[in-house]
Scaffold this motif. Structure first.
Motif, PDB file in Angstrom:
ATOM      1  N   ARG A 199       0.924  -1.289   0.031  1.00 18.94           N
ATOM      2  CA  ARG A 199      -0.025  -0.093  -0.064  1.00 18.94           C
ATOM      3  C   ARG A 199       0.921   1.292   0.143  1.00 18.94           C
ATOM      4  O   ARG A 199       0.525   2.132  -0.706  1.00 18.94           O
ATOM      5  CB  ARG A 199      -0.921   0.017   1.268  1.00 18.94           C
ATOM      6  N   LEU A 214      -5.051   3.398  -3.344  1.00 17.14           N
ATOM      7  CA  LEU A 214      -5.565   2.364  -2.285  1.00 17.14           C
ATOM      8  C   LEU A 214      -6.663   1.500  -2.512  1.00 17.14           C
ATOM      9  O   LEU A 214      -6.665   0.260  -2.120  1.00 17.14           O
ATOM     10  CB  LEU A 214      -5.581   2.989  -0.675  1.00 17.14           C
ATOM     11  N   SER A 261      -6.846  -2.685  -2.542  1.00 20.53           N
ATOM     12  CA  SER A 261      -7.809  -3.441  -1.758  1.00 20.53           C
ATOM     13  C   SER A 261      -8.648  -4.081  -3.079  1.00 20.53           C
ATOM     14  O   SER A 261      -8.853  -5.327  -2.576  1.00 20.53           O
ATOM     15  CB  SER A 261      -9.041  -2.368  -1.039  1.00 20.53           C
TER      16      SER A 261
END
Length: 318
Positions: A244, A309, A313
């Protein structure tokens, strides 16, 4: 300035470096210093106190410290304890009761060489810290420790009271039960976790509780970068966190913004946030902090960071 570093968090810092860090921070216009008895088991408070006495003789700086741990002698000669190295032979013992809060406050004033501190926080309440003992410590605070804090504030001994924690749930619970002037939330509202504390921050804005954001670099990974595989949440960063961080680095690079600049400025966008306190050790880190704080950031960067991000995910879920 967060002062855990000058209490020898993770590595030993000499007295001259600790003094120079505080002096440089004051010279740069940094006027708020957060410390705790836990940081180096009194060492950070002692070093901050000496430095402020030397470089801030008119006591203009704002200082916060914490209660909830009393320092007792120990025979341990371990080189590292609770993340602190080369610390005094003292061991922190949790106690959130009325008398313990008052004793902790007085001991901190002595170490800080000050007649008063402006803010006093209950330190590390919550299940992540205390596990099965969390309810017992919370009850001790609500039954006595909070009253001690409130009385200190109401008599003018301090200006404001609150929590200094790394956990969101305990903030919500205590806001249901008592009045808090300030919440110092460390590591839970960052560029890496932009939504984790959204509901809490909205609530604080509604009720008038100020928020101080600690740990804007998530224990270092957001300033050291993905290649470092450094610390996250006071522990080695897991692979998914490193991934990340790398995505955030790519987003920042597209806008010509250093990752630490985005990380430092991100929390200030929330209306409830009154201050951000990165941990600093050394004059170079003070200079870097001022540079990061002043670096211009184009508005589209924030959306790009969030999208980066979200992409990670989505890939993880798939």
């Amino acid at each position: 300035m967060g002062c855990a570093g000058i209490g020898n968090l993770y590595r030993e810092v000499d007295e001259a470096t600790a003094d120079a860090t505080v002096a440089a921070a004051l010279a740069a216009g940094i006027g708020y210093f957060d410390v705790a008895p836990h940081y180096g088991f009194g060492l950070a408070e002692e070093r901050l106190g000496r430095a402020l006495a030397r470089h801030d003789p008119e006591a203009r700086a704002i200082v916060s410290t914490k209660v909830g741990r009393l320092l007792v002698p120990t025979d341990s000669d371990a080189p590292e304890r609770h993340g602190f190295v080369a610390a005094p032979p003292l061991e922190p013992v949790f106690d959130y009761g009325h008398d313990a809060v008052l004793r902790s406050h007085e001991a901190s004033l002595a170490r800080l060489r000050r007649d008063r501190v402006e803010l006093l926080f209950a330190h590390d309440l919550g299940e992540v810290t205390h596990g099965a003992d969390a309810e017992r410590h919370l009850r001790a605070f609500l039954d006595g420790g909070y009253r001690a804090l409130r009385d200190l504030r109401d008599t003018g001994a301090i200006d404001a009271i609150g929590l200094g924690v790394n956990e969101i749930a305990v903030c919500e619970r205590l806001l249901d039960a008592v009045e808090l002037d300030v919440i110092l939330l460390a590591g839970r509202y960052t560029l890496l976790e932009p939504d984790a504390a959204a509901a809490l921050l909205d609530r604080c804005a509604r009720v008038g509780t100020c928020v101080v954001i600690g740990g804007p670099y998530n224990s270092g990974i957001l300033v050291e970068g993905s290649a470092s595989h450094g610390h996250f949440n006071y522990a080695p960063a897991p692979a998914e966190v490193v991934e990340r961080v790398a995505a955030l680095e790519r987003a920042c690079a597209r806008h010509g913004v250093p990752l630490p600049a985005a990380a430092l400025q991100f929390p200030t966008r929330a209306p409830a946030v009154a201050s951000v306190i990165p941990g600093l050790v050394g004059e170079a880190q003070v200079a870097d902090t001022l540079r990061y704080a002043r670096h211009p950031i184009p508005e589209p960067l924030w959306d790009d960071c969030r999208a980066a991000l979200d992409d990670i995910s989505t890939e993880t879920s798939a």
